[in-house]
Scaffold this motif. Structure first.
Motif, PDB file in Angstrom:
ATOM      1  N   LEU B  20      -3.395  -0.773  22.817  1.00 24.70           N
ATOM      2  CA  LEU B  20      -2.508   0.407  22.800  1.00 24.70           C
ATOM      3  C   LEU B  20      -1.548   0.261  21.632  1.00 24.70           C
ATOM      4  O   LEU B  20      -0.713  -0.640  21.615  1.00 24.70           O
ATOM      5  CB  LEU B  20      -1.748   0.509  24.119  1.00 24.70           C
ATOM      6  CG  LEU B  20      -0.738   1.655  24.227  1.00 24.70           C
ATOM      7  CD1 LEU B  20      -1.415   3.014  24.111  1.00 24.70           C
ATOM      8  CD2 LEU B  20       0.049   1.577  25.532  1.00 24.70           C
ATOM      9  N   ALA B  25      -1.542   6.181  20.015  1.00 22.57           N
ATOM     10  CA  ALA B  25      -1.319   6.312  21.456  1.00 22.57           C
ATOM     11  C   ALA B  25      -1.832   7.628  22.030  1.00 22.57           C
ATOM     12  O   ALA B  25      -2.538   7.626  23.039  1.00 22.57           O
ATOM     13  CB  ALA B  25       0.164   6.135  21.764  1.00 22.57           C
ATOM     14  N   THR B  28      -5.570   7.730  22.096  1.00 24.75           N
ATOM     15  CA  THR B  28      -6.063   6.721  23.029  1.00 24.75           C
ATOM     16  C   THR B  28      -5.938   7.224  24.463  1.00 24.75           C
ATOM     17  O   THR B  28      -6.896   7.142  25.247  1.00 24.75           O
ATOM     18  CB  THR B  28      -5.246   5.414  22.870  1.00 24.75           C
ATOM     19  OG1 THR B  28      -5.370   4.963  21.521  1.00 24.75           O
ATOM     20  CG2 THR B  28      -5.748   4.333  23.810  1.00 24.75           C
ATOM     21  N   LEU B  29      -4.784   7.765  24.781  1.00 27.22           N
ATOM     22  CA  LEU B  29      -4.542   8.194  26.161  1.00 27.22           C
ATOM     23  C   LEU B  29      -5.412   9.390  26.550  1.00 27.22           C
ATOM     24  O   LEU B  29      -5.654   9.635  27.727  1.00 27.22           O
ATOM     25  CB  LEU B  29      -3.051   8.527  26.360  1.00 27.22           C
ATOM     26  CG  LEU B  29      -2.081   7.345  26.177  1.00 27.22           C
ATOM     27  CD1 LEU B  29      -0.633   7.793  26.327  1.00 27.22           C
ATOM     28  CD2 LEU B  29      -2.381   6.216  27.153  1.00 27.22           C
ATOM     29  N   ARG B  32      -9.896   8.578  28.060  1.00 29.83           N
ATOM     30  CA  ARG B  32     -10.183   7.712  29.217  1.00 29.83           C
ATOM     31  C   ARG B  32     -11.690   7.577  29.473  1.00 29.83           C
ATOM     32  O   ARG B  32     -12.165   6.561  29.972  1.00 29.83           O
ATOM     33  CB  ARG B  32      -9.485   8.303  30.463  1.00 29.83           C
ATOM     34  CG  ARG B  32      -9.683   7.502  31.743  1.00 29.83           C
ATOM     35  CD  ARG B  32      -8.943   6.180  31.652  1.00 29.83           C
ATOM     36  NE  ARG B  32      -9.051   5.428  32.888  1.00 29.83           N
ATOM     37  CZ  ARG B  32      -9.999   4.538  33.159  1.00 29.83           C
ATOM     38  NH1 ARG B  32     -10.954   4.318  32.269  1.00 29.83           N
ATOM     39  NH2 ARG B  32     -10.003   3.880  34.295  1.00 29.83           N
ATOM     40  N   LEU B  38      -6.679  -0.761  28.672  1.00 28.01           N
ATOM     41  CA  LEU B  38      -5.851  -0.963  27.478  1.00 28.01           C
ATOM     42  C   LEU B  38      -5.134  -2.308  27.530  1.00 28.01           C
ATOM     43  O   LEU B  38      -4.745  -2.779  28.602  1.00 28.01           O
ATOM     44  CB  LEU B  38      -4.799   0.141  27.354  1.00 28.01           C
ATOM     45  CG  LEU B  38      -5.297   1.577  27.233  1.00 28.01           C
ATOM     46  CD1 LEU B  38      -4.105   2.540  27.164  1.00 28.01           C
ATOM     47  CD2 LEU B  38      -6.176   1.750  26.000  1.00 28.01           C
ATOM     48  N   ARG B  55       5.659   5.914  26.891  1.00 25.11           N
ATOM     49  CA  ARG B  55       4.270   5.574  26.534  1.00 25.11           C
ATOM     50  C   ARG B  55       3.674   4.626  27.570  1.00 25.11           C
ATOM     51  O   ARG B  55       2.532   4.768  27.987  1.00 25.11           O
ATOM     52  CB  ARG B  55       4.262   4.945  25.128  1.00 25.11           C
ATOM     53  CG  ARG B  55       2.884   4.729  24.567  1.00 25.11           C
ATOM     54  CD  ARG B  55       2.909   4.527  23.072  1.00 25.11           C
ATOM     55  NE  ARG B  55       3.702   3.413  22.633  1.00 25.11           N
ATOM     56  CZ  ARG B  55       4.821   3.490  21.943  1.00 25.11           C
ATOM     57  NH1 ARG B  55       5.311   4.641  21.593  1.00 25.11           N
ATOM     58  NH2 ARG B  55       5.479   2.404  21.578  1.00 25.11           N
ATOM     59  N   SER B  58       2.849   6.552  30.754  1.00 27.38           N
ATOM     60  CA  SER B  58       1.639   7.377  30.595  1.00 27.38           C
ATOM     61  C   SER B  58       0.398   6.506  30.625  1.00 27.38           C
ATOM     62  O   SER B  58      -0.608   6.861  31.248  1.00 27.38           O
ATOM     63  CB  SER B  58       1.649   8.120  29.259  1.00 27.38           C
ATOM     64  OG  SER B  58       2.807   8.854  29.126  1.00 27.38           O
ATOM     65  N   ALA B  59       0.466   5.376  29.953  1.00 27.07           N
ATOM     66  CA  ALA B  59      -0.698   4.478  29.905  1.00 27.07           C
ATOM     67  C   ALA B  59      -1.010   3.953  31.302  1.00 27.07           C
ATOM     68  O   ALA B  59      -2.175   3.876  31.709  1.00 27.07           O
ATOM     69  CB  ALA B  59      -0.429   3.331  28.939  1.00 27.07           C
ATOM     70  N   ARG B  60       0.019   3.618  32.038  1.00 24.36           N
ATOM     71  CA  ARG B  60      -0.190   3.058  33.375  1.00 24.36           C
ATOM     72  C   ARG B  60      -0.819   4.083  34.316  1.00 24.36           C
ATOM     73  O   ARG B  60      -1.615   3.738  35.184  1.00 24.36           O
ATOM     74  CB  ARG B  60       1.132   2.565  33.966  1.00 24.36           C
ATOM     75  CG  ARG B  60       0.946   1.773  35.251  1.00 24.36           C
ATOM     76  CD  ARG B  60       2.247   1.368  35.867  1.00 24.36           C
ATOM     77  NE  ARG B  60       2.933   2.505  36.465  1.00 24.36           N
ATOM     78  CZ  ARG B  60       3.752   2.421  37.499  1.00 24.36           C
ATOM     79  NH1 ARG B  60       3.988   1.240  38.048  1.00 24.36           N
ATOM     80  NH2 ARG B  60       4.354   3.476  37.979  1.00 24.36           N
ATOM     81  N   LEU B  65      -4.117  -1.913  32.792  1.00 17.60           N
ATOM     82  CA  LEU B  65      -3.432  -2.517  31.641  1.00 17.60           C
ATOM     83  C   LEU B  65      -3.381  -4.038  31.766  1.00 17.60           C
ATOM     84  O   LEU B  65      -3.177  -4.563  32.859  1.00 17.60           O
ATOM     85  CB  LEU B  65      -1.992  -1.995  31.551  1.00 17.60           C
ATOM     86  CG  LEU B  65      -1.773  -0.490  31.423  1.00 17.60           C
ATOM     87  CD1 LEU B  65      -0.277  -0.164  31.513  1.00 17.60           C
ATOM     88  CD2 LEU B  65      -2.346   0.029  30.114  1.00 17.60           C
ATOM     89  N   THR B  95       3.045  -3.102  35.521  1.00 17.74           N
ATOM     90  CA  THR B  95       1.686  -2.712  35.102  1.00 17.74           C
ATOM     91  C   THR B  95       0.629  -3.217  36.086  1.00 17.74           C
ATOM     92  O   THR B  95      -0.509  -2.772  36.044  1.00 17.74           O
ATOM     93  CB  THR B  95       1.356  -3.276  33.698  1.00 17.74           C
ATOM     94  OG1 THR B  95       1.566  -4.696  33.704  1.00 17.74           O
ATOM     95  CG2 THR B  95       2.244  -2.664  32.633  1.00 17.74           C
TER      96      THR B  95
END
Lengths: 268, 323
Positions: B20, B25, B28-29, B32, B38, B55, B58-60, B65, B95
């Motif tokens: 990430l 970002a 990437t997001l 999926r 990530l 960020r 959102s990634a979580r 992760l 995470t």
């Protein structure tokens, strides 16, 4: 035989350019006829130096522009005086304003605003990363007389107000415009409010005059009415009605730009 | 904690992931469907708010992760930094990462952080120190820990063994997992003149939980681990070689600079997935694994590059100034 600690100590001194690469040849862990890898060490020292220069330049672009050719040398001196002492990379630039004010007398003679400019730039960095949650709540219209005297604003929790001896925001604007920063600036007190926008996460900067600075500094313990009253006190020669109208407009603006993020009942 | 190899059996298989990075970002997001998980650099998120926090959240929401640290400084004779560990633990709890990793190197000494991954003397003393520190780290954080082999550009005085022997002994004595960076193995094989396949054969491959794949830069004197170009075929071959011999729980692509069109990055992810699937078939059918390719390790050459390497660039992602 050198201990691990001795080896790390020597390597650190060399890579941080505190002692010459050649001095490592005295390490007793070197085998007979073994030469210390001076070229490898120089490569690392150079890369570490690039890293420091990169991060400090990215945080202090205005100082870098002002110092121009002296910039790299200044960064090198800074790292010698204040080596990075934190696992957060950006934090390695934290003490640069202090370095400028305590160690850069020659530069300050030429650019007396430099330490304040550095403080301005670090503050922006600090607010961008501050681990502060900002919640925005709704606002009652100030046309409601009851609300006007019983409610007061909640300032953005990231807000920092600085008073500088020099017109720092004006200097920044000139640097951004690519001109004028070589001229001499006279001391001229200025106030700057900086805070992080809760939606865009960008840092917003507001230039304040003397009275706005006073009102903002007292806002967290005042009702809207108190703020208006104080503004009238601060402008004794002006028509009070006009002053109150201006203050209401200012308060609305502060809410609109999320400098105020909510309101609270007075006494709570 | 139970024996690491028992722990590994309980770890999920995350699939094929991507690092990430701030610059990539949003794309990437949004992908999926082609990226399984990530990896993030914890120093870019530990104790930080604003855009970093958004960020991370959102990634979580969208991806599993794991974290890959830079400044644990496991090889330093300084004590572990308790503030670092406490912030790392807090992040990992947020995470809920199945494992976390850092590099087999030192980055700080006497409280000075050099923000670079520095090689440590490959000595018995270092092995003992690192094994003890790894056990304390795993105990404090309470999650499985992996060490990554770094790329290095100097011979450190006081070294008593080969890089592979050192990595093997550290992993066994510390009873931790490995994050095998096949690009680092390849880059080091070119710079220091050894056979990368032999290197892989000499380490406890069964401890490998995660693999890094990346590109490098062929300079005039040195090969530099930049993460700034496409992955070369010999690195994919090394990946294939490893995956045919061991089950791992995640493979990820590191791309940190000189970013191409995002589709190009996704194509590399796809390619890694194909290699992984083919390796699984080889293991399932009991077919003979691919034999080691013969490489001619070249003499190390010197280079003073103009650009930073992977580590510097990774750390640069902490420099979120221009929000």
């Amino acid at each position: 035989m050198s201990s691990l600690r001795e080896i790390e100590n020597t390597l650190t001194s060399i890579l941080m350019e505190r002692q010459p690469v050649e001095s490592a040849q005295s390490l007793s862990c070197l085998l007979e006829d073994e030469k210390f890898d001076t070229e490898g060490a120089r490569l690392y020292a150079r890369l570490i130096g690039y890293g420091h220069n990169d991060v400090i330049s990215s945080i202090y672009p205005y100082c870098a522009k002002v110092l121009n050719r002296s910039w790299e040398r200044t960064v090198k001196q800074y790292v010698q005086v204040f080596p990075p002492d934190h696992f957060h990379l950006n934090s390695s630039a934290r003490r640069f304003p202090r370095f400028v004010s305590e160690n850069c007398h020659e530069l300050l003679e030429k650019w007396p605003y430099l330490a304040e400019l550095a403080d301005y730039e670090w503050l922006e960095m600090e607010l961008l990363e501050a681990d502060t949650a900002i919640s925005v709540t709704s606002k009652t219209p100030l046309s409601d007389p009851h609300a006007f005297v019983t409610l007061g604003p909640v300032t953005n929790p990231t807000l920092k107000v600085r008073t500088y001896k020099y017109p720092i925001q004006q200097i920044v604007d000139l640097i951004e415009g690519g001109k004028g920063f070589r001229k001499k600036f006279r001391p001229e007190q200025s106030h700057v409010a900086m805070y992080r926008d809760p939606h865009s996460h960008k840092v917003r900067i507001v230039d304040l005059d003397d009275n706005a600075q006073i009102l903002l500094s007292e806002a967290d313990r005042s009702s809207y009415g108190d703020i208006a009253r104080r503004a009238v006190e601060l402008n004794p020669k002006r028509d009070p009605q006009l002053t109150v109208t201006d203050v209401i407009e200012l308060i609305e603006q502060f809410h609109d730009i999320n400098l105020f993020v909510g309101e609270r009942k007075i006494g709570t | 904690m139970p024996d690491f190899l028992d722990t590994k059996k309980l770890l999920p298989n995350l699939g094929i992931g991507l690092g990430l990075r701030r610059e990539l970002a949003s794309q990437t997001l949004e992908n999926r469907s082609r990226i399984d998980w990530l990896e993030l650099i914890p120093e870019n998120y530990m104790g930080l708010g604003g855009a970093c926090r958004e960020r991370l959240e959102s990634a979580r929401e969208k991806f599993p992760l794991v974290t890959h640290g830079i400044n644990l400084s496991i090889g330093s004779t300084d004590d572990l930094n308790s503030e670092y560990l406490s912030k790392l633990k807090k992040l990992l709890d947020f995470t809920d990462s199945p494992w976390f990793s850092d590099h087999l190197c030192f980055t700080s000494f006497d409280g000075i952080y050099m923000h670079d991954l520095l090689p440590i003397p490959r000595s018995k003393e270092a092995i003992k120190l690192i094994a003890e520190k790894v056990k304390r780290v795993q105990g404090t954080v309470g999650r499985p820990f992996l060490l990554e082999n770094i790329s290095y550009y100097m011979n450190v005085p006081g070294s008593q063994m080969s890089d592979s022997q050192f990595l093997a002994e550290v992993a066994e004595k510390a009873d931790c997992g490995l994050l095998l960076d096949v690009n680092n193995v390849y880059v080091n094989s070119l710079n220091h003149g050894f056979d990368p396949f032999q290197y892989v054969d000499q380490i406890p491959l069964e401890r490998t939980v995660q693999i890094h794949v990346a590109g490098h830069k062929q300079g005039t004197d040195y090969v530099i681990d930049t993460h700034g170009s496409a992955v070369v075929e010999p690195v994919f071959e090394l990946l294939r070689y490893v995956l045919e011999r061991v089950d791992v729980n995640g493979v990820m692509l590191e791309r940190d600079q000189n970013f191409p069109e995002f589709e190009e990055i996704l194509s590399e992810v796809d390619h890694i997935r194909k290699i992984s699937q083919a390796a699984t078939r080889v293991k399932q059918t009991g077919a003979l694994p691919t034999a080691a390719c013969h490489v001619n390790p070249q003499e190390r050459k010197r280079e003073f590059p103009d650009t930073g390497r992977k580590e510097l660039t990774e750390v640069k992602h902490a420099r979120v100034f221009s929000a």
